[in-house]
Every structure is written in C-alpha cells, then in structure tokens.
Write a protein that holds these residues in place. Structure first.
Motif, PDB file in Angstrom:
ATOM      1  N   GLU A  17       0.833  -1.188  -0.145  1.00  0.00           N
ATOM      2  CA  GLU A  17      -0.081   0.021  -0.014  1.00  0.00           C
ATOM      3  C   GLU A  17       0.862   1.085  -0.045  1.00  0.00           C
ATOM      4  OE1 GLU A  17      -2.723  -0.071   3.091  1.00  0.00           O
ATOM      5  OE2 GLU A  17      -3.879  -1.656   2.370  1.00  0.00           O
ATOM      6  N   ALA A  18       2.214   1.003   0.302  1.00  0.00           N
ATOM      7  CA  ALA A  18       2.865   2.355   0.422  1.00  0.00           C
ATOM      8  C   ALA A  18       4.308   2.035   0.011  1.00  0.00           C
ATOM      9  CB  ALA A  18       2.979   2.854   1.884  1.00  0.00           C
ATOM     10  N   PRO A  19       4.917   3.036  -0.743  1.00  0.00           N
ATOM     11  CA  PRO A  19       6.560   2.609  -1.094  1.00  0.00           C
ATOM     12  C   PRO A  19       7.231   2.233   0.109  1.00  0.00           C
ATOM     13  CG  PRO A  19       5.592   4.691  -1.945  1.00  0.00           C
ATOM     14  CD  PRO A  19       4.637   4.271  -0.964  1.00  0.00           C
ATOM     15  N   GLY A  20       8.122   0.993  -0.097  1.00  0.00           N
ATOM     16  CA  GLY A  20       8.868   0.546   1.005  1.00  0.00           C
ATOM     17  C   GLY A  20       8.127  -0.483   1.645  1.00  0.00           C
ATOM     18  N   ASP A  21       7.055  -0.902   1.582  1.00  0.00           N
ATOM     19  CA  ASP A  21       6.136  -1.984   2.255  1.00  0.00           C
ATOM     20  C   ASP A  21       6.068  -2.914   1.465  1.00  0.00           C
ATOM     21  OD1 ASP A  21       5.619  -0.026   4.160  1.00  0.00           O
ATOM     22  OD2 ASP A  21       3.611  -0.233   4.035  1.00  0.00           O
ATOM     23  N   LEU A  22       6.420  -4.207   2.277  1.00  0.00           N
ATOM     24  CA  LEU A  22       6.075  -5.519   1.601  1.00  0.00           C
ATOM     25  C   LEU A  22       5.398  -6.271   2.453  1.00  0.00           C
ATOM     26  CD1 LEU A  22       9.647  -6.562   0.772  1.00  0.00           C
ATOM     27  CD2 LEU A  22       7.945  -5.467  -0.951  1.00  0.00           C
ATOM     28  N   ARG A  23       3.837  -6.680   1.819  1.00  0.00           N
ATOM     29  CA  ARG A  23       3.013  -7.392   2.849  1.00  0.00           C
ATOM     30  C   ARG A  23       3.622  -8.889   2.573  1.00  0.00           C
ATOM     31  NH1 ARG A  23      -0.506  -3.481   5.281  1.00  0.00           N
ATOM     32  NH2 ARG A  23       0.306  -1.765   3.892  1.00  0.00           N
ATOM     33  N   PRO A  24       3.210  -9.607   3.592  1.00  0.00           N
ATOM     34  CA  PRO A  24       3.532 -11.061   3.549  1.00  0.00           C
ATOM     35  C   PRO A  24       3.400 -11.522   2.316  1.00  0.00           C
ATOM     36  CG  PRO A  24       2.457 -10.443   5.844  1.00  0.00           C
ATOM     37  CD  PRO A  24       2.437  -9.296   4.790  1.00  0.00           C
ATOM     38  N   VAL A  69      14.779  -0.175  16.157  1.00  0.00           N
ATOM     39  CA  VAL A  69      15.037  -0.807  14.869  1.00  0.00           C
ATOM     40  C   VAL A  69      15.244   0.027  13.683  1.00  0.00           C
ATOM     41  CG1 VAL A  69      13.663  -2.513  13.259  1.00  0.00           C
ATOM     42  CG2 VAL A  69      13.725  -2.823  15.770  1.00  0.00           C
ATOM     43  N   GLY A  70      14.573   1.162  13.697  1.00  0.00           N
ATOM     44  CA  GLY A  70      14.673   1.994  12.381  1.00  0.00           C
ATOM     45  C   GLY A  70      16.011   2.783  12.535  1.00  0.00           C
ATOM     46  N   LYS A  71      16.334   2.898  13.601  1.00  0.00           N
ATOM     47  CA  LYS A  71      17.966   3.726  13.837  1.00  0.00           C
ATOM     48  C   LYS A  71      18.989   2.921  13.535  1.00  0.00           C
ATOM     49  CE  LYS A  71      16.591   7.194  17.100  1.00  0.00           C
ATOM     50  NZ  LYS A  71      16.824   8.109  18.611  1.00  0.00           N
ATOM     51  N   LEU A  72      18.723   1.489  13.952  1.00  0.00           N
ATOM     52  CA  LEU A  72      19.800   0.527  13.698  1.00  0.00           C
ATOM     53  C   LEU A  72      19.822   0.320  12.083  1.00  0.00           C
ATOM     54  CD1 LEU A  72      22.067  -1.201  14.408  1.00  0.00           C
ATOM     55  CD2 LEU A  72      20.225  -2.993  15.100  1.00  0.00           C
ATOM     56  N   VAL A  77      16.277  -5.779   5.528  1.00  0.00           N
ATOM     57  CA  VAL A  77      14.978  -5.976   5.343  1.00  0.00           C
ATOM     58  C   VAL A  77      14.116  -5.569   6.611  1.00  0.00           C
ATOM     59  CG1 VAL A  77      12.794  -7.522   4.870  1.00  0.00           C
ATOM     60  CG2 VAL A  77      14.694  -7.308   3.144  1.00  0.00           C
ATOM     61  N   LEU A  78      13.105  -4.856   6.858  1.00  0.00           N
ATOM     62  CA  LEU A  78      12.587  -4.949   8.201  1.00  0.00           C
ATOM     63  C   LEU A  78      11.195  -5.736   8.437  1.00  0.00           C
ATOM     64  CD1 LEU A  78      12.788  -1.041   8.783  1.00  0.00           C
ATOM     65  CD2 LEU A  78      14.422  -2.816   9.468  1.00  0.00           C
ATOM     66  N   GLY A  79      10.876  -6.711   9.519  1.00  0.00           N
ATOM     67  CA  GLY A  79       9.836  -7.162   9.601  1.00  0.00           C
ATOM     68  C   GLY A  79       8.967  -6.654  10.747  1.00  0.00           C
ATOM     69  N   ALA A  80       7.784  -6.109  10.690  1.00  0.00           N
ATOM     70  CA  ALA A  80       6.946  -5.538  11.700  1.00  0.00           C
ATOM     71  C   ALA A  80       5.827  -6.411  12.399  1.00  0.00           C
ATOM     72  CB  ALA A  80       5.970  -4.282  11.093  1.00  0.00           C
ATOM     73  N   ALA A  81       6.693  -7.294  13.176  1.00  0.00           N
ATOM     74  CA  ALA A  81       5.893  -8.337  13.931  1.00  0.00           C
ATOM     75  C   ALA A  81       5.379  -7.876  15.267  1.00  0.00           C
ATOM     76  CB  ALA A  81       6.940  -9.519  14.256  1.00  0.00           C
ATOM     77  N   ASP A  82       5.225  -6.585  15.527  1.00  0.00           N
ATOM     78  CA  ASP A  82       4.352  -6.154  16.461  1.00  0.00           C
ATOM     79  C   ASP A  82       3.039  -5.637  15.759  1.00  0.00           C
ATOM     80  OD1 ASP A  82       3.230  -4.957  18.691  1.00  0.00           O
ATOM     81  OD2 ASP A  82       4.749  -3.218  18.848  1.00  0.00           O
ATOM     82  N   LEU A  90       7.482   1.837  11.643  1.00  0.00           N
ATOM     83  CA  LEU A  90       8.371   1.111  11.161  1.00  0.00           C
ATOM     84  C   LEU A  90       8.694   1.331   9.738  1.00  0.00           C
ATOM     85  CD1 LEU A  90      10.806  -0.846  12.268  1.00  0.00           C
ATOM     86  CD2 LEU A  90       9.319  -2.726  11.490  1.00  0.00           C
ATOM     87  N   SER A  91       7.456   1.281   8.949  1.00  0.00           N
ATOM     88  CA  SER A  91       7.587   1.445   7.452  1.00  0.00           C
ATOM     89  C   SER A  91       8.213   2.875   7.271  1.00  0.00           C
ATOM     90  CB  SER A  91       6.272   1.401   6.859  1.00  0.00           C
ATOM     91  OG  SER A  91       5.709  -0.026   7.118  1.00  0.00           O
ATOM     92  N   THR A  92       7.773   3.910   7.880  1.00  0.00           N
ATOM     93  CA  THR A  92       8.155   5.418   7.946  1.00  0.00           C
ATOM     94  C   THR A  92       9.861   5.199   7.996  1.00  0.00           C
ATOM     95  OG1 THR A  92       6.172   6.158   8.547  1.00  0.00           O
ATOM     96  CG2 THR A  92       8.085   7.738   8.409  1.00  0.00           C
ATOM     97  N   TRP A  93      10.337   4.713   9.210  1.00  0.00           N
ATOM     98  CA  TRP A  93      11.722   4.681   9.379  1.00  0.00           C
ATOM     99  C   TRP A  93      12.586   4.062   8.144  1.00  0.00           C
ATOM    100  CZ3 TRP A  93      14.862   7.062  12.770  1.00  0.00           C
ATOM    101  CH2 TRP A  93      14.366   7.421  13.788  1.00  0.00           C
TER     102      TRP A  93
END
Length: 381
Positions: A50-57, A198-201, A213-218, A228-231
């Motif tokens: 739905e947004a640049p940089g997002d990957l749905r599962p 996570v975003g800063k790292l 690659v980031l995983g939003a498991a919260d 997280l997607s914004t970061w």
C-alpha cells in the motif's frame, strides 16, 4: 495525364512523413508498473503493497509511483560516536565529577568512602559492583595516595574500565552467510523505544552499505507497522507487514525472513510486541517467533532494548527476557536523560551479556555502538 501520378506520389510522401513524425513525437510505450521485482506477485499470497517501501507478507512488488522522494543519507558510525560521546559527557557529568571531587579531598575518611559508595549506588552500578569498586579504590589510595587530581582521575578511569569490561564481544552479528541474511530479533517492553531502535539501527546498517529488510511483527499495536515503515522508507529499506491488525506475529516474522532470502538482503531485523495481557503470554509469543523464524534461517542476534532511566526495573525486565529467549546483546536507550550510567555494569553482570548499542537523544542518528573506554572517558570528562 502524366502529371497525375507525380501529384499522387507527392501526396503519399507527405502523408507517410506526417505519420512517421507523429510516432516519433509519442515515443515508445512506457512499461506498466515501473518496479523491478525479483518475483511475480501472482506467485505470492496477499495483495499489493500500500505504500512505497512496504512488503506485505508474500508480496515483493510496490505500486507504481510517479516520483520517489530523496532518501536520507545516514550519518557514519565514526561521526555519530564522536557526537554522542560529547552528549554523554554532558548528561552524566554529575556522576564523574562527584566521584572525582570525593577522591580528591585532602583527607579521605570512612564518611567520604560511604559517600562514594552512595554515589555509585545512585548511579545504578549495583551493590556488589559498588562495594567491589570502593574496596579497590581504598587500597589504591592508601598505597598510591590521592594528592594529585590527575593521578586520581587515571586511577578511577582504570577501575571503571575494568568494571565495564572491554573484553566482552560487542560486535553485531549482521553478516550474510551461506546465501542467507543475518536475522536480528529485537525484544523489550513497550515504551523503551524498541521500534525506534530498529529504525535507527537500519540507518546504521545502511550507512555500512548493507541491504536490509524490516519485519513488523508487533501486530498488536496499530501504529507500530506504520512507524517502522516510515523509518525504512527514509533510507530505502522495505518493511514486511500484515494487512490484518492482530495477525500472528510469528507468521509475519517468518515472511520477513523469506522475503530477505528472496531479495538477497544482508540483514533482516524483526520488531516484536512488548505487551500482552500477561507476562507469560508475551514470553510464550517470543519463544514461538524464534522457533518459527528458525524454520527459514537461524536467529543470529537477539537484542534486548532497555530504557536506561528505569534503573532496577530495567534489570528485572532483562532477567525475564533472558529466560524466554537467548539474549545476545543489550541496547540502552535514553542514556542522555539520566546520570545513572552504572546500569551498563549492572545489566552486564546480571546477564553476562554485553551492552552493544547506546541511544542518546531523539535524532534519527542518535544510536551508536557502545565503546567501554569512550563511555568511561565521557563519564570523567
């Protein structure tokens, strides 16, 4: 009669040239999508991002976008460490100056040693470490004296460095191996700055030219995935997330690792929830996430995020999390808001796990690797 064919030929030539000019002006037909994917979305479950940089599962294709915003350029590790050291010196100066002032007195009696021990305890050094440091300093002062402030400072620095323990391995396991990305699980209670960490790292790793690659498991906190997607989007890092609030965190974590493998990333970092209805539920969930992720790839690093301002409460959190998952490193956030730098020693002693990263401030690059000697120098600056 002979002039008619010539006119016809001229008219035909004009029409043909006009058509050719029209084609050239329009140019070639643009391809649809405009996003190079390593796999077809038809082969995957779920809808488009739905947004640049997002990957749905199960999705690796981004929507068509007319223009991409300029990406941030993260600060280098060396630059941020120098800046953070100066900030740490200001925030924790009360601790260092207090010890130096007490040790530099003309006469150091038992009352002074009691004050020194109290200062160490207030700095969250811990009872055992405080008593140990006082005993060592008492012996050295008797033998070497305390007349020279420079010598006192050197003596105190030497003993504090020993307590912080520079022999611990503080490197991050973020190297890709055997065609599989390194997997980093980030855990901690809500409110400690876990998602922000996570975003800063991610910025730290991007500055080192790593593919992340980031995983939003919260999945229980509505804003966590968006945050997280914004970061990630700021530095061109994709985020795997679920469309469904409250989705199975282990499933999202697993999909994140699979996406990282398929995208040939160097590192996959997974943000986890920090609050459930009870402590046992949270720990069970973390254990499940780790087990499920390991079906795709080994978990190389489990970073526990602790708020430095919470003092002994942070110690309790550290023990609980270490029982649920094999914690490999500590991230201390909000160290700029406290003079309790001794928490570094206390946590390391309690868990036998090194502090690997420290956060000092709200800026996007206010996270840096922890260096024991620089830390102590900042305390005594």
């Amino acid at each position: 009669m002979d002039s008619i064919p010539v006119i016809v030929y001229v008219l035909i030539a004009v029409v043909v040239l006009g058509l050719l000019g029209l084609v050239l002006l329009r140019g070639p037909k643009a391809p649809r999508g405009g996003y190079a994917s390593t796999r077809d979305a038809d082969d995957l479950e779920g809808g488009p991002a739905e947004a640049p940089g997002d990957l749905r599962p199960g999705t690796a294709e981004a929507p068509e976008e007319p223009s991409r915003p300029a990406l941030d350029r993260p600060e280098s590790a060396a630059s941020r460490m120098a800046r953070l050291r100066g900030r740490l010196a200001k925030s924790n100066n009360v601790f260092g100056k207090g010890l130096l002032a007490l040790l530099s007195r003309d006469r150091i009696d038992q009352d002074v040693w009691d004050e020194i021990e109290e200062t160490l305890l207030l700095a969250d050094l811990g009872t055992d470490a405080s008593m140990e440091l006082v005993d060592v300093l008492q012996r050295r002062v008797k033998v070497e004296g305390a007349d020279d402030p420079a010598h006192v400072k050197a003596m105190l620095r030497e003993e504090l460095v020993k307590l912080v323990d520079p022999t611990m391995d503080r490197s991050l396991a973020v190297e890709r191996k055997d065609s599989v990305p390194a997997v980093v699980l980030v855990v901690g209670v809500n409110g400690v700055g876990k998602t922000t960490t996570v975003g800063k790292l991610a910025r730290v790793l991007v500055a080192e030219d790593k593919e992340v690659v980031l995983g939003a498991a919260d999945t229980f906190r509505a804003a966590a995935a968006d945050q997280l997607s914004t970061w990630g989007a700021r530095v061109g890092v994709p985020t795997v997330r679920s469309d469904v609030e409250g989705a199975d965190p282990a499933s999202v974590a697993y999909d994140s690792v699979v996406a990282g493998i398929e995208e040939e990333a160097d590192v996959v970092m997974i943000d986890t929830a920090g609050r459930l209805q009870n402590k046992a539920g949270l720990m069970d969930q973390l254990g499940k996430i780790k087990r499920v992720v390991e079906k795709a790839a080994a978990v190389d690093e489990v970073l526990l995020v602790i708020d430095a301002t919470t003092g002994q409460n942070g110690m309790t959190q550290a023990r609980v999390f270490s029982e649920a998952v094999d914690v490999t490193g500590i991230v201390l956030t909000k160290l700029d808001g406290t003079a309790k730098g001794g928490i570094v020693v206390a946590i390391q002693r309690a868990l036998g796990v090194p502090v690997k990263l420290i956060g000092l401030g709200e800026g996007p690059d206010d996270l840096a690797p922890f260096d024991p000697e620089s830390f102590v120098d900042a305390l005594l600056d």
